[in-house]
Design an enzyme around this catalytic site. Structure first.
Site, PDB file in Angstrom:
ATOM      1  N   LYS A  93       6.323   3.558   1.957  1.00 57.31           N
ATOM      2  CA  LYS A  93       5.509   4.024   3.079  1.00 57.31           C
ATOM      3  C   LYS A  93       4.733   2.873   3.712  1.00 57.31           C
ATOM      4  CE  LYS A  93       3.800   6.985   0.130  1.00 57.31           C
ATOM      5  NZ  LYS A  93       3.053   8.059  -0.575  1.00 57.31           N
ATOM      6  N   LYS A 103      -1.302  -5.346  -7.223  1.00 56.46           N
ATOM      7  CA  LYS A 103      -2.088  -4.822  -6.104  1.00 56.46           C
ATOM      8  C   LYS A 103      -3.363  -5.626  -5.858  1.00 56.46           C
ATOM      9  CE  LYS A 103      -0.349  -0.084  -6.225  1.00 56.46           C
ATOM     10  NZ  LYS A 103      -0.680   1.351  -6.313  1.00 56.46           N
ATOM     11  N   LYS A 109      11.994  -1.859  -2.636  1.00 56.36           N
ATOM     12  CA  LYS A 109      11.941  -0.404  -2.739  1.00 56.36           C
ATOM     13  C   LYS A 109      11.554   0.208  -1.393  1.00 56.36           C
ATOM     14  CE  LYS A 109       9.956   3.170  -5.748  1.00 56.36           C
ATOM     15  NZ  LYS A 109       9.009   3.435  -6.861  1.00 56.36           N
TER      16      LYS A 109
END
Length: 334
Positions: A200, A114, A197
């Site tokens: 969102k 991240k 994956k």
């Protein structure tokens, strides 16, 4: 047995969230193995602060996600609340930051992913995120934590923190929580890329089935899902090198509570022109009632908020003794 798990309050929940976590949460509420224990499910609004999110969006997402969980079947058998309404999460996190070690956090794969190359520009909260996760479960003396494969490392850190705290302060305060990885909880992939994956954050809405999608949208997304020209085999092992095909079979199996082998046995030799409509019909039959219930709940947001407040009251009562014991152990209780 005490089960604790949370989900971030960012963005709409999708099929991957439902099949990978929420469906298992609903089943856990009435599981006989609980034997009088508790299930605590929380909306991780404090964790959401590590990213760029507007105040209005965060407040709105918290109510909408609570309503989604309720629509999916989370009820009074479990304790549902938002993290920020239980101050013990943040207070214990600060105490545990004295126990956690920089080296442990530096090894966290999600931190590396991240933060990327801009680690100096990343928030401190993103770096210490796993310590708050540890506090989330340790404050309730959780025995089991439902986790996906991508979260196992964070639970291992929580166990390390618990062990070091207990050793450093000569107490037996925190049990070591075990991972609860259900074989029935599959990893759902993007409808546009079978090796990514379902997320969102994917810019393409066609990559996921949102739990708020209407029936026609669900059918359209499955109809346009990426596949290959080959028919379905009669053995699930033959899908190993066909990620998009394997993903759709996995989704069908999870929605129908079947194993993937039984699905390919039923549809063996058929192309996706036949399989996709069957999958769409199944998804609509499962997700449609959840969406309809969600719509009703969102028409009365005050009731959803009241349900969260009731859950927070129950969670505070469980967290308070552990927090006080931790404060006493480190000398904060005179």
């Amino acid at each position: 047995m005490r089960v604790v798990s949370g989900i971030q309050t960012t963005g709409n929940l999708h099929l991957g969230n439902y099949l990978g976590a929420i469906k298992q949460w609903v089943a856990m509420q009435g599981a006989p193995e609980l034997q009088g224990g508790e299930c605590l499910f929380f909306l991780a609004d404090l964790h959401a602060l590590t990213g760029n999110v507007s105040p209005a969006e965060l407040a709105n997402s918290t109510i909408e996600m609570a309503a989604t969980l309720m629509a999916a079947g989370i009820d009074d058998r479990a304790i549902l609340f938002n993290q920020a309404r239980v101050p013990a999460h943040a207070e214990l996190c600060w105490i545990l930051q004295g126990t956690a070690r920089m080296g442990w956090l530096n090894r966290m794969t999600q931190w590396k992913d991240k933060a990327g190359k801009n680690r100096e520009g990343a928030s401190v909260g993103l770096f210490t995120y796993p310590v708050l996760q540890a506090a989330d479960v340790l404050v309730y003396q959780a025995t089991h934590v439902p986790v996906g494969e991508d979260q196992k490392q964070h639970l291992e850190l929580a166990r390390d923190v618990a062990t070091k705290f207990n050793t450093d302060f000569g107490v037996e305060l925190f049990p070591l929580p075990d991972p609860l990885i259900s074989k029935a909880a599959p990893r759902i992939m993007s409808l546009r890329d079978g090796q990514a994956k379902m997320s969102k954050s994917d810019p393409s809405d066609m990559s996921r089935i949102n739990l708020i999608d209407d029936d026609d949208t669900i059918a359209q997304k499955f109809r346009k899902a990426r596949t290959d020209p080959e028919p379905l085999p009669d053995n699930v092992d033959a899908l190993a090198e066909r990620p998009e095909a394997k993903n759709l079979v996995t989704i069908y199996a999870a929605l129908s509570d079947r194993d993937p082998q039984s699905v390919v046995s039923e549809f063996a030799g058929q192309g996706f022109g036949s399989f996709k409509p069957a999958l769409a019909d199944l998804a609509v039959s499962v997700l449609g009632p959840i969406r309809d219930r969600l719509t009703q709940l969102l028409d009365d947001r005050d009731a959803v908020q009241a349900n969260l407040a009731k859950g927070a009251e129950r969670a505070n009562a469980l967290a308070e003794p552990t927090l006080r014991a931790a404060q006493k152990a480190v000398g904060l209780q005179i």
